[in-house]
Write a protein that holds these residues in place. Structure first.
Motif, short mmCIF file in Angstrom:
data_model
loop_
_atom_site.label_atom_id
_atom_site.label_comp_id
_atom_site.label_asym_id
_atom_site.label_seq_id
_atom_site.Cartn_x
_atom_site.Cartn_y
_atom_site.Cartn_z
N PRO A 55 40.79 24.24 36.00
CA PRO A 55 42.11 23.79 36.38
C PRO A 55 42.49 22.88 35.10
O PRO A 55 43.56 22.56 34.89
CB PRO A 55 42.10 23.28 37.52
N ALA A 56 41.59 22.15 34.68
CA ALA A 56 41.63 20.98 33.67
C ALA A 56 42.13 21.81 32.15
O ALA A 56 42.72 21.19 31.40
CB ALA A 56 40.67 20.26 33.30
N LEU A 57 41.84 22.80 32.13
CA LEU A 57 42.31 23.80 31.10
C LEU A 57 43.41 24.60 31.39
O LEU A 57 44.08 25.26 30.31
CB LEU A 57 40.98 24.83 30.49
N GLY A 58 43.82 24.73 32.58
CA GLY A 58 45.08 25.50 33.06
C GLY A 58 44.79 26.93 32.82
O GLY A 58 45.69 27.97 32.70
N ARG A 59 43.54 27.39 33.13
CA ARG A 59 43.12 29.01 32.95
C ARG A 59 42.14 29.47 34.02
O ARG A 59 41.43 28.69 34.53
CB ARG A 59 42.57 29.08 31.46
N ARG A 60 42.50 30.53 34.30
CA ARG A 60 41.36 31.48 35.26
C ARG A 60 41.13 32.73 34.56
O ARG A 60 41.79 33.11 33.90
CB ARG A 60 41.99 31.54 36.47
N TRP A 61 39.97 33.22 34.97
CA TRP A 61 39.52 34.48 34.48
C TRP A 61 38.89 35.09 35.75
O TRP A 61 38.23 34.70 36.54
CB TRP A 61 38.20 34.53 33.50
N TRP A 62 39.15 36.37 35.95
CA TRP A 62 38.75 37.13 37.00
C TRP A 62 38.59 38.67 36.95
O TRP A 62 39.13 39.11 35.77
CB TRP A 62 39.59 36.84 38.60
N ALA A 63 37.73 39.43 37.87
CA ALA A 63 37.45 40.69 37.74
C ALA A 63 36.87 41.38 38.90
O ALA A 63 36.23 40.56 39.74
CB ALA A 63 36.57 41.11 36.52
N GLY A 64 37.30 42.35 39.21
CA GLY A 64 36.60 43.34 40.24
C GLY A 64 35.88 44.69 39.66
O GLY A 64 36.45 45.14 38.68
N ARG A 65 35.01 45.07 40.35
CA ARG A 65 34.43 46.28 39.84
C ARG A 65 35.25 47.48 39.79
O ARG A 65 36.10 47.72 40.90
CB ARG A 65 32.99 46.75 40.73
N GLY A 66 35.45 48.27 38.74
CA GLY A 66 36.49 49.28 38.45
C GLY A 66 37.84 48.66 38.43
O GLY A 66 38.80 49.49 38.13
N LEU A 67 38.18 47.33 38.50
CA LEU A 67 39.62 46.83 38.20
C LEU A 67 39.99 46.42 36.90
O LEU A 67 41.17 46.04 36.68
CB LEU A 67 39.84 45.83 39.41
#
Length: 266
Positions: free
Chosen positions: A123-135
């Protein structure tokens, strides 16, 4: 597929709660910091974030277990199952307590021994990363402002941007000479450390990162993001990662070169 999408939506809810707590304590003058038995710091923000995430999971996923850095393993309230969440409430606590904005909450879902979904919220960078298998893998400020991410296409180690956390661990591991040879031979090297190097790898901003030892909560959320972005993660011997494991993360194209360069000598 739909199941992981639902789990990722929940992970964003967990991250929203975590971010509200951690940002309120970031650079707080009354932040309480203690030393754990392994001599690493823990702040009141670490414990508060993990408690909040556990409380939400207990209501939303009673059939799932939880493993967190601060409070260990908790069985599912609805009985034993194959799924459990792995939480690092603040990855980069040393940065957090010194006011450096490179820290994040790591949230992973595992089926058996396999991480199938992961989210990293900084949050201090104002950024998220995410992933799900096959997505696929994504990055952005939130779930509704996202861009799909992919690793780089660099094929030669001499052309690579290489990341590491620190050199002390490599000396303890007996591979400091190998690491120094890599750092002197690549195009560029930087010590970003913690989650951040792996997220830059997933985005294609750098090409490889290696660390001699990590715990499961340090890496579980990172694995789906890097692999869904097209990269590869193993330990130093090329095996799938496990708790208390070493880690090599690359764009895939450089993986064998890094494994060879870091191999034990003699």
């Amino acid at each position: 597929m739909a199941g992981y999408a639902d789990d990722l939506a929940l992970a964003h809810v967990l991250a929203d709660s975590a971010d509200a707590i951690s940002m309120a304590r970031f650079r707080a003058l009354d932040l309480l910091v203690e030393e754990k038995p392994d001599l690493t710091p823990v702040s009141d923000a670490d414990t508060a974030v993990e408690k909040a995430i556990r409380a939400i999971l207990a209501r939303a996923r009673p059939r799932d277990g939880v493993l967190g850095e601060e409070f260990g393993r908790t069985a599912a309230t609805a009985g034993p199952g194959n799924r459990h969440w792995v939480i690092d409430p603040i990855d980069g606590t040393k940065n957090f307590v010194r006011g450096v904005p490179i820290w994040a909450t790591l949230i992973a879902l595992m089926e058996g021994d396999t991480p199938v979904a992961g989210l990293v919220s900084a949050p201090a960078l104002g950024r998220r990363w995410w992933a799900g298998r096959g997505l696929g893998a994504f990055a952005g400020r939130n779930q509704h402002s996202a861009t799909r991410i992919n690793v780089s296409s660099v094929r030669k180690l001499s052309d690579a941007s290489f990341c590491y956390a620190s050199l002390n661990g490599w000396a303890d591991n007996g591979r400091l000479d190998q690491m120094m040879d890599i750092l002197l031979g690549v195009w560029r090297s930087r010590a970003y450390g913690d989650f951040y190097g792996y997220m830059l790898l997933a985005e294609g901003a750098l090409d490889a990162m290696a660390e001699p030892e990590l715990s499961l909560w340090d890496m579980a959320a990172l694995i789906p993001i890097v692999t869904e972005a097209g990269g590869r993660i193993t330990d130093l011997d090329g095996r799938p990662t496990a708790d208390k494991s070493s880690v090599i993360g690359t764009n895939g194209l450089l993986h064998e070169s890094v494994l060879t360069a870091l191999a034990r000598r003699g």
